[in-house]
Design a protein around this motif. Structure first.
Motif, mmCIF file in Angstrom:
data_model
loop_
_atom_site.group_PDB
_atom_site.id
_atom_site.type_symbol
_atom_site.label_atom_id
_atom_site.label_comp_id
_atom_site.label_asym_id
_atom_site.label_seq_id
_atom_site.Cartn_x
_atom_site.Cartn_y
_atom_site.Cartn_z
ATOM 1 N N PHE A 1 0.838 -1.190 0.000
ATOM 2 C CA PHE A 1 0.000 0.000 0.000
ATOM 3 C C PHE A 1 0.879 1.248 0.000
ATOM 4 C CE2 PHE A 1 -3.116 -3.043 1.560
ATOM 5 C CZ PHE A 1 -4.277 -2.619 0.916
ATOM 6 N N HIS B 1 -5.036 2.357 -4.142
ATOM 7 C CA HIS B 1 -4.081 2.692 -3.078
ATOM 8 C C HIS B 1 -2.963 1.651 -2.927
ATOM 9 C CE1 HIS B 1 -6.717 5.953 -1.793
ATOM 10 N NE2 HIS B 1 -7.719 5.086 -1.855
ATOM 11 N N PHE B 2 -2.820 0.749 -3.886
ATOM 12 C CA PHE B 2 -1.787 -0.294 -3.805
ATOM 13 C C PHE B 2 -0.909 -0.202 -5.043
ATOM 14 C CE2 PHE B 2 0.206 -4.402 -3.776
ATOM 15 C CZ PHE B 2 0.197 -4.832 -2.459
#
Length: 264
Positions: free
Chosen positions: A148, A221-222
């Protein structure tokens, strides 16, 4: 994609481990399933692959035992078998931490599901207005495959280093909502319990780990891939394998064995 890959675990009190090991090994071998099953007094951890009929038949057999009915199973697909053999082992812990006071079977730490976590990350805070810090509990080589964005990475060589890392860095976690995460949920569950016992107030585990997050939220978000402990080496946010297994060499199997040995 004809091979179904599953990852699952459950912290639950187990006994008569040698007998259970033999029964599971026989059930898997009879269905031509390959992979790894770890058993300990604290529970079960498994990574298996075969055609879907064999996998579902085995799971139906396993879940006739009430202790395994609540397995949280993560699924993905590959074109070929990612495991070279079947291993069923009895271990002191299904994920080694060397901290006997941590007993997840006695009660879980609070968990946050993937959609809620994505919403928190989208808005930059949790529902109480606290900043959210993602804490990667995996080993360094796993983190380097993907993690992340802005996640805390303590450069762990093995999970047994986690308790000391918490003691060394606990001040940096104060005042934040901490979400521990890992591949499929097992390490971040133990980690979240340890964090709470260490006095960190607002701690959650990512329910189902990165694999469940990918399944429900994709790449949000990764960055990168999720390292996995088989010849696929990693899966992307659509759970597609990094490596074309059918074209892989024996070096892939050696890589997998080495990483499994280093995991704890």
């Amino acid at each position: 994609m004809k091979i179904l890959n599953i990852a699952a675990y459950r912290f639950v009190a187990l006994d008569r481990l040698p007998e259970l090991k033999d029964a599971i090994a026989q059930a898997l071998a009879a269905r031509h399933i390959k992979g790894t099953v770890l058993l300990a007094k604290e529970g079960i951890n498994l990574f298996l692959a075969a055609d879907s009929t064999a996998i579902h038949d085995f799971l139906a057999w396993l879940q006739r035992d009430a202790r395994f009915q609540d397995l949280d199973i993560k699924q993905s697909w590959s074109a070929a078998q990612p495991f070279g053999k079947l291993l069923v082992k009895v271990k002191p812990e299904i994920i080694r931490m060397n901290h006997p006071a941590i007993q997840p079977a006695a009660g879980r730490a609070p968990a946050v599901d993937a959609p809620t976590l994505r919403r928190w990350l989208d808005q930059g805070q949790d529902d109480h207005g606290r900043p959210v810090a993602m804490l990667d509990t995996r080993n360094t080589y796993e983190v380097e495959a993907g993690t992340f964005r802005q996640a805390i990475d303590w450069r762990l060589a093995k999970f047994t280093e986690f308790p000391q890392a918490v003691q060394d860095h606990s001040d940096a976690l104060a005042g934040k909502t901490i979400v521990s995460f890992c591949t499929g949920g097992i390490r971040c569950e133990k980690a979240a319990i340890y964090l709470r016992e260490a006095g960190i107030e607002h701690v959650y585990q990512l329910d189902g780990g990165i694999l469940k997050y990918f399944e429900e939220c994709g790449p949000a978000h990764f960055d990168g891939e999720c390292f996995v402990f088989d010849d696929r080496r990693g899966v992307d946010s659509a759970l597609n394998p990094r490596v074309d297994i059918e074209a892989s060499s024996d070096s892939h199997t050696a890589h997998t064995v080495g990483c499994l040995a280093a995991r704890t």
